[in-house]
Design a protein around this motif. Structure first.
Motif, mmCIF file in Angstrom:
data_model
loop_
_atom_site.group_PDB
_atom_site.id
_atom_site.type_symbol
_atom_site.label_atom_id
_atom_site.label_comp_id
_atom_site.label_asym_id
_atom_site.label_seq_id
_atom_site.Cartn_x
_atom_site.Cartn_y
_atom_site.Cartn_z
ATOM 1 N N ARG A 32 6.808 15.281 6.581
ATOM 2 C CA ARG A 32 6.944 16.607 6.574
ATOM 3 C C ARG A 32 5.668 17.582 6.990
ATOM 4 N NH1 ARG A 32 11.437 18.733 3.406
ATOM 5 N NH2 ARG A 32 12.764 17.151 3.055
ATOM 6 N N GLY A 33 4.669 16.604 7.079
ATOM 7 C CA GLY A 33 3.453 17.370 7.583
ATOM 8 C C GLY A 33 2.335 17.031 6.230
ATOM 9 N N CYS A 34 2.544 16.978 5.213
ATOM 10 C CA CYS A 34 1.682 17.070 4.151
ATOM 11 C C CYS A 34 0.785 16.096 4.282
ATOM 12 C CB CYS A 34 2.462 17.010 2.693
ATOM 13 S SG CYS A 34 3.824 18.223 2.334
ATOM 14 N N ARG A 35 -0.456 16.312 3.680
ATOM 15 C CA ARG A 35 -1.515 15.204 3.591
ATOM 16 C C ARG A 35 -1.386 14.552 2.261
ATOM 17 N NH1 ARG A 35 -6.422 18.710 4.345
ATOM 18 N NH2 ARG A 35 -5.152 20.339 4.032
ATOM 19 N N VAL A 36 -1.412 13.530 2.265
ATOM 20 C CA VAL A 36 -0.717 12.616 1.084
ATOM 21 C C VAL A 36 -1.815 11.537 0.504
ATOM 22 C CG1 VAL A 36 0.850 11.176 -0.105
ATOM 23 C CG2 VAL A 36 1.577 13.113 1.595
ATOM 24 N N VAL A 37 -2.348 11.628 -0.685
ATOM 25 C CA VAL A 37 -3.184 10.629 -1.345
ATOM 26 C C VAL A 37 -2.625 9.808 -2.301
ATOM 27 C CG1 VAL A 37 -5.460 10.205 -2.496
ATOM 28 C CG2 VAL A 37 -5.226 12.170 -0.805
ATOM 29 N N VAL A 38 -2.296 8.442 -2.036
ATOM 30 C CA VAL A 38 -1.587 7.587 -3.083
ATOM 31 C C VAL A 38 -2.274 6.846 -3.881
ATOM 32 C CG1 VAL A 38 0.535 7.719 -1.913
ATOM 33 C CG2 VAL A 38 -0.923 6.019 -1.512
ATOM 34 N N THR A 39 -2.142 6.777 -5.211
ATOM 35 C CA THR A 39 -3.093 5.852 -5.947
ATOM 36 C C THR A 39 -2.631 4.688 -6.491
ATOM 37 O OG1 THR A 39 -2.756 6.854 -8.107
ATOM 38 C CG2 THR A 39 -4.282 8.050 -6.777
ATOM 39 N N GLY A 40 -3.319 3.863 -6.983
ATOM 40 C CA GLY A 40 -2.848 2.557 -7.477
ATOM 41 C C GLY A 40 -3.823 1.831 -8.155
ATOM 42 N N ARG A 41 -3.572 1.142 -9.207
ATOM 43 C CA ARG A 41 -4.465 0.019 -9.909
ATOM 44 C C ARG A 41 -4.899 -1.219 -9.055
ATOM 45 N NH1 ARG A 41 -3.307 -0.173 -16.257
ATOM 46 N NH2 ARG A 41 -1.138 -0.522 -15.413
#
Length: 755
Positions: free
Chosen positions: A231-240
């Motif tokens: 949808r055009g959002c800038r996304v940051v995903v996290t994980g351990r």
């Protein structure tokens, strides 16, 4: 795996009638936790009603536990503040577990958790004292999965020092009805679901939004992150999980090659005795491969998505992560590990860790962003918290319900639009370790539908908590039935409501084997009671009794045919406007069930229920108008005040017919909503009226009563008296709704009567 449509629900408090404390004589009750002096005050109130207060070291096992939980004020920067109180709870429950889980008495065992949110289960307008009470709420709503006969409930009061607390506990301990109750300002309320559509988008998600998806590196989390990025959002995903560099020897293996690599590792580990460590290593490699594949897929698609390695339970790491996203506009918080195991098999450490994954991560992330001007903060919750989990999920349900209550606290404390979305299992994406078991409670939902609804929620004005509920009929237990909310919009409600309505008051329950209940029919709640007269006295119609038998049998085995019925009509007569019976349903080795109704030691009715017999062809319909014929006087007289009475006609071929008007469920039961009927009640009563014409015996036998394969609207009753067979059919389609055979056999008193 099958999928099912879900409906969107929000939660609200409704006024509920106050309960009266029952006699607790002979009950042994443990009272745990609470504010200073609260346990003693509650113990005194229970003793005044006959209970004995059980204490560790007394020996034996308590019949009930009153858990006053964690009374101290909430400290958001101390996420493990509940640990000591929770370990105390677990210790007592483990002591009780062998005895309680084997208990078949449905009235003996009880667990009552008291929480201190706002007296409205977190849905009021005042401050929330201790949101970590959600831990005990989730535990209580799941406890019946492992202890089938526990009466487990949650009561929320505004303050731990409430002077009404002892009387509230005494009234609620063995109470029935909704599982979540609130008390504030003298008003008792029940938390109930309400169907609600998502609001219109307040602002579309797009390139101006930067969304942090905590724990979103795999499964549902990554699919949502990718959907937002599209949808055009800038996304940051996290994980351990640390991403691979791409140079590892296993990084570019396909699935078949990696499986060979895995087997080789385990083979070598078996040789040197390090299999357990090797399995843990393989699990880490699987996670890193999944992360690598997801990130590679996002890069190939050109999505504005990046990964940040972060342990969200570490406050310093979370602060550094958030500081690195200055233009952050929204957060979606994923966290949770579901490793089902029954309570005795789950260590304290694992139990606390399962809850901390939800609680600590949320508090760390929320603390880091609470001063930001966020458009949303969305928790990924689960129906295991809202409705209770499955066997082995006490900790998972506790963590999810704590997350929802923390979300309500954070929303009220900060002004940020914090929201918790409670989801069922997602087909092929959920992290449940036992998918087959989970889908027995509720079918999985379609991922595309879930992602669509999720994105709509993030763009719309937000409720504090939203639940997406699929068909509930497979997941309701006997312990839950009395608290089933009367909400027809619940998917599957039409299937489960009649079963719950006809359950009665269970006195003995052995899942899959035996159910004994006390049931009552009074003219004020069963208008059809008294619509027939037996020797001139008001009595319960046979069809009402048989409808109860069919519906209640569904708790053991769906029954669509009753055989070898023995009915003592005289014992169906009312006394003081009602009749109270004991009903026992027992499973038999051949898959049938034995159903017996008693008053005292006397058998009122007995029959054998079968899942489905052979189908019956539709009878030939007479082509003549027929001649009116009257039923001769008999032991039973049908008044026709509630169940319509139709005139009968006899045709040249000998067939008899009547056209009874169907009896609406709302005429049979004074309940809202009224339960639907399996039996065509009016047709059956009119058949009995003609078939019993001229009979004087009070005891009646019927060889067989069978529902048609597709029970429908029966507007025609037919009888072939010479053959002893009667039908109820839908005239326009000739569909058979009901068949009655063998009622015309001799019913002499000398026939053996069930004991």
């Amino acid at each position: 795996m099958t999928t099912a449509p879900v409906r969107r629900f929000v939660w609200a408090n409704e006024p509920a009638r106050h309960l009266v404390a029952t006699d607790l004589s002979g009950r042994s009750v443990a009272v745990l936790g609470g504010a200073p002096g609260a346990a003693d005050a509650v113990g005194t109130a229970l003793a005044d009603r006959g209970a004995h207060r059980w204490r560790p070291g007394d020996g034996g096992i308590p019949d009930a536990v009153v858990d006053l939980t964690l009374a101290e004020p909430f400290r958001p920067r101390v996420p493990d503040a509940a640990d000591a109180a929770l370990l105390r709870t677990l210790s007592v429950l483990r002591t009780c577990y062998p005895d309680w889980s084997a208990e078949t008495d449905a009235r003996r065992v009880a667990y009552l958790a008291v929480t201190y949110l706002d007296g409205r289960s977190g849905y009021g307008d005042g401050p929330i004292h201790q949101p970590l009470g959600g831990i005990w709420a989730g535990l209580a709503k799941t406890l019946h999965r492992e202890i089938p006969n526990v009466n487990a409930r949650v009561v929320d009061v505004a303050r731990p020092d409430s002077p009404d607390l002892p009387d509230v506990v005494a009234a609620e301990l063995y109470g029935r009805g909704p599982a979540e109750i609130g008390y504030r300002d003298g008003l008792r309320t029940a938390l109930v679901p309400r169907a609600a559509a998502v609001g219109a988008p307040a602002a579309p998600l797009g390139p101006d939004d930067v969304v942090l998806v905590c724990g979103g590196w795999r499964g549902i989390g990554f699919e949502l992150a990718a959907a937002l990025a599209r949808r055009g959002c800038r996304v940051v995903v996290t994980g351990r999980t640390a991403p691979p560099t791409g140079t590892e020897e296993w990084a570019h293996l396909d699935d078949r090659e990696f499986d060979g690599y895995r087997r080789d590792l385990l083979r070598r580990a078996a040789a040197d005795g390090t299999v357990r460590a090797a399995r843990r290593h393989v699990d880490r490699l699987r996670r890193r491969r999944a992360l690598h594949a997801n990130l590679a897929s996002a890069r190939a698609e050109g999505l504005p998505l990046r990964f940040a390695h972060c342990d969200t339970t570490d406050p310093r790491a979370v602060a550094e992560l958030v500081d690195g996203i200055p233009d952050l506009t929204g957060v979606v918080h994923f966290a949770g590990v579901d490793r089902p195991a029954r309570l005795p098999a789950k260590s304290d450490r694992d139990f606390l860790a399962g809850i901390a994954t939800k609680v600590t991560g949320f508090l760390r992330v929320f603390d880091a962003v609470r001063d930001r001007e966020l458009r949303f903060f969305c928790n990924s919750g689960s129906l295991t918290g809202r409705l209770g989990g499955m066997v082995g999920e006490l900790d998972y349900a506790a963590g999810n319900e704590a997350l929802a209550r923390l979300g309500a606290w954070a929303r009220r404390d900060s002004g940020i639009a914090v929201q918790t979305l409670c989801w069922p299992l997602w087909r092929s994406l959920s992290e449940s370790s036992n998918v087959d078991a989970a889908t027995k409670y509720m079918p999985a939902m379609d991922p595309d539908d879930g992602l669509r609804q999720w994105c709509a929620e993030l763009a719309a004005p937000r409720h504090a908590e939203v639940a997406f509920v699929g068909p509930v009929s497979g997941g309701i237990s006997v312990a839950q039935a009395g608290g089933l909310p009367p909400e027809p919009a619940l998917p599957g409600f039409a299937d489960v409501h009649p079963r719950a309505f006809h359950l009665g008051e269970p006195t003995e329950w052995q899942p899959g084997r035996r159910l004994e209940s006390e049931i009552g029919f009074r003219t004020e709640d069963t208008p059809a009671a008294g619509d027939v007269l037996v020797r001139g006295e008001p009595a319960l119609p046979v069809a009402v009794l048989l409808e109860n038998a069919l519906r209640a049998a569904e708790w053991l085995e769906p029954v669509r045919e009753l055989r070898d019925l023995a009915l003592d009509l005289g014992r169906l007569r009312l006394a003081d406007g009602g009749i109270r019976l004991t009903r026992t349903i027992s499973a038999r080795p051949d898959g049938s069930v034995r159903i017996v109704f008693r008053t005292g030691d006397a058998v009122v009715a007995a029959m054998t229920g079968h899942p489905r017999g052979p189908g019956d062809p539709p009878p030939p319909l007479p082509d003549s108008a027929g001649t009116p014929t009257a039923a001769r006087p008999s032991t039973v007289h049908w008044r026709g005040l509630v169940v319509p009475v139709a005139p009968w006609r006899v045709h040249p071929c000998g067939t008899r017919t009547a056209a009874p008007r169907p009896c609406p469920a709302a005429d049979l039961w004074a309940a809202e909503p009224a339960p639907t009927s399996l039996l065509p009640v009016a047709a059956l009563e009119n058949v009995l009226r003609m078939a019993m014409s001229g009979r004087t015996a009070e005891r009646v036998r019927i060889a067989r009563i069978a529902l048609g394969r597709e029970p429908g609207r029966a507007d025609l009753a037919l009888g072939e008296p010479s053959g002893g067979t009667w039908w109820a059919v839908e005239r326009s389609t000739r569909r058979v709704a009901l068949v009655v055979r063998g009622l015309d056999e001799p019913d002499t008193e000398e026939l053996a009567w069930p004991s």
